[in-house]
Design a protein around this motif. Structure first.
Motif, short mmCIF file in Angstrom:
data_model
loop_
_atom_site.label_atom_id
_atom_site.label_comp_id
_atom_site.label_asym_id
_atom_site.label_seq_id
_atom_site.Cartn_x
_atom_site.Cartn_y
_atom_site.Cartn_z
N GLU A 48 -35.69 -0.52 -14.35
CA GLU A 48 -36.05 -1.92 -14.60
C GLU A 48 -35.08 -2.93 -14.00
O GLU A 48 -35.19 -4.14 -14.28
N CYS A 49 -34.14 -2.49 -13.18
CA CYS A 49 -33.29 -3.42 -12.44
C CYS A 49 -34.00 -3.81 -11.15
O CYS A 49 -34.88 -3.08 -10.67
N LYS A 50 -33.63 -4.95 -10.58
CA LYS A 50 -34.34 -5.50 -9.43
C LYS A 50 -33.59 -5.25 -8.12
O LYS A 50 -32.36 -5.43 -8.05
N TYR A 51 -34.36 -4.88 -7.09
CA TYR A 51 -33.80 -4.58 -5.77
C TYR A 51 -34.67 -5.24 -4.69
O TYR A 51 -35.88 -5.37 -4.85
N ILE A 52 -34.02 -5.63 -3.61
CA ILE A 52 -34.74 -6.22 -2.48
C ILE A 52 -34.66 -5.29 -1.29
O ILE A 52 -33.57 -4.87 -0.89
N ASP A 53 -35.82 -4.96 -0.73
CA ASP A 53 -35.89 -4.24 0.53
C ASP A 53 -36.17 -5.31 1.59
O ASP A 53 -37.30 -5.75 1.76
N ALA A 54 -35.12 -5.74 2.27
CA ALA A 54 -35.23 -6.88 3.18
C ALA A 54 -35.95 -6.55 4.48
O ALA A 54 -36.33 -7.45 5.23
N THR A 55 -36.13 -5.27 4.74
CA THR A 55 -36.81 -4.80 5.96
C THR A 55 -37.80 -3.72 5.54
O THR A 55 -37.59 -2.54 5.81
N LEU A 56 -38.87 -4.12 4.91
CA LEU A 56 -39.78 -3.19 4.24
C LEU A 56 -40.30 -2.06 5.12
O LEU A 56 -40.30 -0.90 4.72
N GLY A 57 -40.78 -2.41 6.34
CA GLY A 57 -41.35 -1.38 7.20
C GLY A 57 -42.54 -0.71 6.52
O GLY A 57 -43.40 -1.38 5.96
N SER A 58 -42.57 0.61 6.51
CA SER A 58 -43.65 1.31 5.80
C SER A 58 -43.20 1.78 4.42
O SER A 58 -43.77 2.70 3.83
N ALA A 59 -42.14 1.13 3.92
CA ALA A 59 -41.75 1.21 2.50
C ALA A 59 -41.13 2.52 2.04
O ALA A 59 -41.18 2.85 0.85
N GLY A 60 -40.52 3.26 2.93
CA GLY A 60 -39.88 4.52 2.52
C GLY A 60 -38.76 4.32 1.51
O GLY A 60 -38.69 5.03 0.50
N HIS A 61 -37.89 3.34 1.76
CA HIS A 61 -36.79 3.08 0.81
C HIS A 61 -37.33 2.48 -0.48
O HIS A 61 -36.88 2.85 -1.57
N SER A 62 -38.29 1.57 -0.36
CA SER A 62 -38.87 0.94 -1.55
C SER A 62 -39.52 1.97 -2.46
O SER A 62 -39.41 1.92 -3.69
N LEU A 63 -40.22 2.92 -1.85
CA LEU A 63 -40.89 3.96 -2.63
C LEU A 63 -39.88 4.79 -3.42
O LEU A 63 -40.09 5.10 -4.60
N ALA A 64 -38.77 5.12 -2.76
CA ALA A 64 -37.73 5.90 -3.44
C ALA A 64 -37.12 5.10 -4.59
O ALA A 64 -36.79 5.66 -5.64
N GLY A 80 -40.24 -6.48 -1.53
CA GLY A 80 -40.17 -6.06 -0.14
C GLY A 80 -40.53 -7.19 0.80
O GLY A 80 -41.52 -7.89 0.58
N ILE A 81 -39.72 -7.38 1.84
CA ILE A 81 -39.94 -8.45 2.82
C ILE A 81 -40.23 -7.83 4.18
O ILE A 81 -39.48 -6.96 4.64
N GLU A 82 -41.31 -8.25 4.83
CA GLU A 82 -41.70 -7.67 6.11
C GLU A 82 -42.27 -8.74 7.04
O GLU A 82 -43.14 -9.52 6.65
N ALA A 83 -41.79 -8.79 8.28
CA ALA A 83 -42.22 -9.79 9.25
C ALA A 83 -43.55 -9.42 9.92
O ALA A 83 -44.29 -10.29 10.38
N ASP A 84 -43.83 -8.13 10.00
CA ASP A 84 -45.00 -7.64 10.71
C ASP A 84 -46.18 -7.46 9.74
O ASP A 84 -46.12 -6.62 8.83
N SER A 85 -47.24 -8.22 9.94
CA SER A 85 -48.40 -8.16 9.03
C SER A 85 -49.02 -6.77 8.96
O SER A 85 -49.47 -6.34 7.90
N GLU A 86 -49.05 -6.06 10.09
CA GLU A 86 -49.64 -4.73 10.12
C GLU A 86 -48.82 -3.75 9.30
O GLU A 86 -49.37 -2.90 8.58
N MET A 87 -47.51 -3.85 9.38
CA MET A 87 -46.64 -2.98 8.58
C MET A 87 -46.76 -3.32 7.10
O MET A 87 -46.70 -2.44 6.24
N LEU A 88 -46.94 -4.60 6.80
CA LEU A 88 -47.10 -5.03 5.41
C LEU A 88 -48.35 -4.40 4.80
O LEU A 88 -48.31 -3.88 3.68
N LYS A 89 -49.44 -4.40 5.54
CA LYS A 89 -50.67 -3.77 5.06
C LYS A 89 -50.46 -2.27 4.85
O LYS A 89 -50.96 -1.70 3.87
#
Length: 297
Positions: free
Chosen positions: A24-40, A50-59
């Motif tokens: 329940e602590c909060k973390y920022i994935d500043a370079t989301l990509g395909s979310a490998g780190h976020s998922l972990a 998660g923050i992502e510049a590329d719309s396709e990667m965000l989807k």
């Protein structure tokens, strides 16, 4: 979608250990990509912005989390550039952050892209290289055809020695007098004959990297984003950065060193962490990854 369709994030175990992920602590994935780190992170009980510049990667990331049946209350993915991490965080009410991860560079998905010109695979591809194609940024081809010789030299010196950068900038100016540099193949041809210190690489590899860095303002954005990210972290929280080339790593190293010298942070890694032999075998991109970590005092 199969797991093989997603980019394989590097140093995932090291990142999770380094972040000290707590439920329940909060973390920022500043370079989301395909979310490998976020998922972990969410699988360890953390909550992620998660923050992502590329719309396709965000989807792609949103699809991945839906397939994994991750509760939507545990994450939020937004389109944006990490340069504006403070603004994005404020707009999304994401406060009391326990850790932030930057995984720099581009993903294997980008490198396999046949349209945007990130790799040599399709020589007919337009030399674009923008991560955010919806933005107003210039394409790689625009830079090559518009910059003066001295500006091109400065661009290429990010990855090349001064002599090689001078040689290539002169070659490009002469090349474009005959025809504009529009495709990947045009640029490869312009780089032919370039001598670099890394003789085992295609001559165009390092110029390609310098061009991508310039198109996406990667070093400038990183320099601006690191202090903003550090301010967002609560006392005892951690800032992690994975870099893939010496200019990035040098910038991170110097910033972390200043934080420690000013007693604002404690160094968790005195030398960068690197991928294990097994990870390098499984994912060749990880061989150049360097992870640095500081903890906010």
């Amino acid at each position: 979608m199969k797991n093989s369709d997603y980019h394989e994030s590097v140093l995932v175990d090291e990142v999770i250990d380094g972040l000290h992920v707590k439920r329940e602590c909060k973390y920022i994935d500043a370079t989301l990509g395909s979310a490998g780190h976020s998922l972990a992170i969410v699988k360890k009980g953390g909550m992620v912005l998660g923050i992502e510049a590329d719309s396709e990667m965000l989807k792609l990331s949103k699809t991945r989390f839906e397939e994994e049946k991750i509760p939507k209350a545990n994450y939020k993915f937004v389109k944006g550039n990490f340069e504006n991490i403070d603004k994005v965080t404020t707009e999304n009410g994401f406060t009391d952050v326990s850790g932030i991860i930057f995984d720099l560079g581009v993903s294997n998905i980008h490198l396999k892209d046949q349209i945007r010109g990130f790799s040599f695979e399709n020589v007919s591809a337009e030399l674009d290289m923008r991560l955010d194609r919806e933005g107003a940024g210039v394409k790689a081809s625009d830079l090559l055809n518009a910059l003066r010789e001295d500006q091109l030299r400065e661009l290429f010196e990010v990855t090349l020695n001064p002599g090689a950068a001078m040689w290539l900038s002169r070659k490009i100016v002469k090349f474009r007098e005959i025809r504009p540099i529009v495709t990947v193949g045009n640029f490869i041809e312009a780089c032919r004959g370039l001598k670099t210190e890394k003789k085992d690489l295609n001559p165009a590899t390092l110029p390609f990297l310098a061009l991508r860095i310039a198109v996406n303002s990667e070093l400038t954005n990183l320099r601006d984003a690191l202090p903003k990210a550090f301010e967002l972290i609560s006392s005892g929280g951690r800032l992690l950065v994975i870099s893939f080339h010496s200019k990035e790593d040098g910038l991170v190293k110097e910033y972390f060193k200043r934080l420690v010298a000013d007693s604002k942070a404690i160094a968790i890694t005195y030398k960068p962490l690197k991928a294990s032999e097994n990870e390098v075998f499984e994912n060749r991109k990880s061989r150049s990854a360097k992870l640095r970590i500081v903890e906010k005092s």
